[in-house]
Design a protein around this motif. Structure first.
Motif, PDB file in Angstrom:
ATOM      1  N   GLN A 212      -8.375   2.203   4.753  1.00 35.23           N
ATOM      2  CA  GLN A 212      -7.233   2.989   5.461  1.00 35.23           C
ATOM      3  C   GLN A 212      -5.839   2.993   5.042  1.00 35.23           C
ATOM      4  N   ALA A 213      -5.838   1.682   4.475  1.00 34.71           N
ATOM      5  CA  ALA A 213      -4.279   1.494   3.916  1.00 34.71           C
ATOM      6  C   ALA A 213      -4.070   2.416   2.573  1.00 34.71           C
ATOM      7  N   LEU A 214      -5.176   2.349   1.754  1.00 32.73           N
ATOM      8  CA  LEU A 214      -4.896   3.367   0.777  1.00 32.73           C
ATOM      9  C   LEU A 214      -4.896   4.937   1.055  1.00 32.73           C
TER      10      LEU A 214
ATOM     11  N   ARG B 239      -3.686   5.938   3.705  1.00 30.97           N
ATOM     12  CA  ARG B 239      -2.215   6.107   4.685  1.00 30.97           C
ATOM     13  C   ARG B 239      -1.089   5.889   3.583  1.00 30.97           C
ATOM     14  N   GLY B 240      -1.181   5.057   2.847  1.00 32.27           N
ATOM     15  CA  GLY B 240       0.036   4.712   2.061  1.00 32.27           C
ATOM     16  C   GLY B 240       0.512   3.733   2.995  1.00 32.27           C
ATOM     17  N   ASP B 241      -0.419   2.912   3.468  1.00 27.61           N
ATOM     18  CA  ASP B 241       0.239   1.842   4.627  1.00 27.61           C
ATOM     19  C   ASP B 241       0.144   0.482   3.939  1.00 27.61           C
ATOM     20  N   LEU B 242       1.318  -0.168   3.376  1.00 33.59           N
ATOM     21  CA  LEU B 242       1.434  -1.510   2.947  1.00 33.59           C
ATOM     22  C   LEU B 242       1.076  -2.393   3.823  1.00 33.59           C
ATOM     23  N   ARG B 243       1.749  -2.467   5.115  1.00 31.12           N
ATOM     24  CA  ARG B 243       1.565  -3.480   6.162  1.00 31.12           C
ATOM     25  C   ARG B 243       0.114  -3.528   6.149  1.00 31.12           C
TER      26      ARG B 243
ATOM     27  N   ALA C 145      -4.880  -6.716   5.869  1.00 31.19           N
ATOM     28  CA  ALA C 145      -6.099  -6.788   5.919  1.00 31.19           C
ATOM     29  C   ALA C 145      -6.485  -7.933   4.963  1.00 31.19           C
ATOM     30  N   LEU C 146      -5.783  -8.118   3.849  1.00 31.76           N
ATOM     31  CA  LEU C 146      -5.711  -9.191   3.020  1.00 31.76           C
ATOM     32  C   LEU C 146      -5.625 -10.480   3.658  1.00 31.76           C
TER      33      LEU C 146
ATOM     34  N   LYS D  29      -4.028  -5.930  -6.213  1.00 34.79           N
ATOM     35  CA  LYS D  29      -3.340  -5.040  -7.117  1.00 34.79           C
ATOM     36  C   LYS D  29      -3.352  -3.681  -6.562  1.00 34.79           C
ATOM     37  N   LEU D  30      -4.131  -3.494  -5.437  1.00 36.67           N
ATOM     38  CA  LEU D  30      -4.073  -2.126  -4.832  1.00 36.67           C
ATOM     39  C   LEU D  30      -2.642  -1.757  -4.163  1.00 36.67           C
ATOM     40  N   GLU D  31      -1.751  -2.740  -4.009  1.00 37.88           N
ATOM     41  CA  GLU D  31      -0.641  -2.232  -3.646  1.00 37.88           C
ATOM     42  C   GLU D  31       0.055  -1.345  -4.296  1.00 37.88           C
ATOM     43  N   LEU D  32      -0.113  -0.895  -5.540  1.00 39.67           N
ATOM     44  CA  LEU D  32       0.446  -0.109  -6.502  1.00 39.67           C
ATOM     45  C   LEU D  32      -0.132   1.306  -5.964  1.00 39.67           C
ATOM     46  N   GLN D  33      -1.286   1.565  -5.696  1.00 31.70           N
ATOM     47  CA  GLN D  33      -1.859   2.646  -5.364  1.00 31.70           C
ATOM     48  C   GLN D  33      -1.364   3.281  -3.836  1.00 31.70           C
ATOM     49  N   VAL D  34      -1.010   1.918  -3.220  1.00 32.08           N
ATOM     50  CA  VAL D  34      -0.527   2.424  -1.698  1.00 32.08           C
ATOM     51  C   VAL D  34       0.884   2.852  -1.805  1.00 32.08           C
ATOM     52  N   TYR D  35       1.540   2.312  -2.613  1.00 31.11           N
ATOM     53  CA  TYR D  35       3.050   2.907  -3.112  1.00 31.11           C
ATOM     54  C   TYR D  35       3.062   4.548  -3.428  1.00 31.11           C
TER      55      TYR D  35
END
Length: 378
Positions: A289-291, A293-297, A302-303, A321-327
């Motif tokens: 869901q974070a990916l 929505r682009g929801d870093l929080r 989840a982590l 490392k999925l943070e980059l995709q979320v950004y």
């Protein structure tokens, strides 16, 4: 407790079954006879008979030519069974390894591969007994060393199977048992040489190996590629394992998906929610869901929430490392909104808008951090 006559009968019966299985080349029966950890009723009653009258087995073996020719296997096998029944696991392992070594010597001399199933049973028992023996050693404050010894034994077996002829199809089963040992011991670097043997040696044709062993092999080599962050190779190997896995083996499918899902997420493919539900992998739901929505929080939450299982599986860093995709997803959403408001300036996203969006998501980030994140996200 069984009478002496009953104990004598049970021991004689086992020895007859063993000799007959070898002489008639009955691999399945021989396999069952050496599967100690199955704790079958027959094995338990035999163990009780052996522990009641310990001298009977030695005498019965030595006084019969039919039985004495296999005495180097059956005598330590009996000692192993006796100790296993008494929960003396270190002694059970030591005796079984001696029996297994004698069995491998016999196997080497047999022309055909009729005893492969029995060899598989011996290899499995060596690994399982070693794990249990190491737990016993650790509980007594001693250094666990039997699983490492089991690895050395299995490498010897691999060498026996790595020749020409029909026996070589057993090499992949032994390889998979070695993988289980190396992953358990944290010595996965030892997998490399055996992988080279399987994948580059001309004596092996991967397609001739049994399907079960190919699936297990692809699962473990896929996991190695995940650790190496070689996601295209990991995707190929784990997808092979999933496609060819027995559809009735839900537990095995779940094990494969635990690694395949992070790989798919890393290359931008999101699984169906129904898949997560079906195989009880809901720990990935918020990551997915974070990916979307682009929801870093949400990703960080989840982590944090599932940190222990992700760390145990070895996929935590992959997911982090999925943070980059979320950004990237967040920037795309801001771009779409800005394009609707001012099409002429859609490509010019102001930094304060990005920082405001992150703060709205509950992510505190200063200007320098935001600039670096935007540069990384492209």
């Amino acid at each position: 407790m069984a009478s002496m006559g009953e104990s004598h009968r049970r021991i004689s019966e086992y020895l007859n079954y063993f000799s007959d299985a070898v002489l008639s080349q009955d691999g399945p029966t021989l396999s069952r006879l050496i599967s100690l950890s199955s704790s079958s009723a027959a094995h338990l009653s035999l163990a009780d008979a052996l522990n009641s009258f310990q001298d009977s087995s030695t005498r019965l073996i030595k006084q019969s030519d039919k039985h004495s020719q296999f005495g180097e296997i059956t005598l330590p096998l009996f000692r192993s069974l006796q100790n296993y029944r008494l929960n003396n696991l270190v002694e059970a392992y030591n005796a079984f390894e001696k029996a297994a070594n004698a069995f491998v010597q016999e196997f080497r001399n047999w022309d055909s591969a009729w005893a492969l199933e029995a060899l598989y049973a011996a290899c499995y028992e060596v690994r399982v007994l070693a794990e249990r023996a190491d737990r016993e050693l650790a509980s007594n404050g001693k250094s666990p060393e039997k699983l490492k010894a089991a690895g050395s034994f299995l490498m010897k077996v691999f060498g026996v199977l790595a020749g020409k002829g029909t026996k070589r199809v057993g090499a992949l089963y032994v390889t998979c048992q070695l993988f289980k040992i190396y992953f358990k011991l944290g010595t996965v670097h030892l997998c490399r040489s055996i992988i080279r043997s399987i994948e580059t040696a001309r004596i092996f044709d991967f397609e001739e190996f049994p399907k079960r062993d190919k699936v297990t092999y692809m699962y473990y080599t896929g996991r190695l590629e995940v650790f190496n962050e070689n996601f295209p190779a990991a995707d190929q190997k784990l997808s092979y394992a999933l496609t060819h896995c027995n559809p009735q083996s839900a537990a095995n499918i779940r094990m494969i998906l635990k690694y395949l899902i992070p790989v798919k997420l890393s290359i931008g493919i999101l699984p169906n929610d129904s898949l997560l539900q079906k195989y009880n992998l809901i720990e990935y739901r918020d990551v997915m869901q974070a990916l979307k929505r682009g929801d870093l929080r949400l990703l960080r939450h989840a982590l944090q929430e599932h940190e222990d299982p992700f760390l145990r599986s070895g996929v935590y860093l992959v997911l982090e490392k999925l943070e980059l995709q979320v950004y990237q997803r967040l920037l795309k959403k801001i771009y779409i909104i800005q394009k609707q408001r001012d099409p002429a300036k859609a490509h010019q996203i102001k930094l304060e808008i990005i920082i405001k969006a992150l703060k709205w998501l509950g992510v505190d980030m200063d200007v320098d951090e935001a600039v670096n994140s935007c540069i990384l996200a492209g």
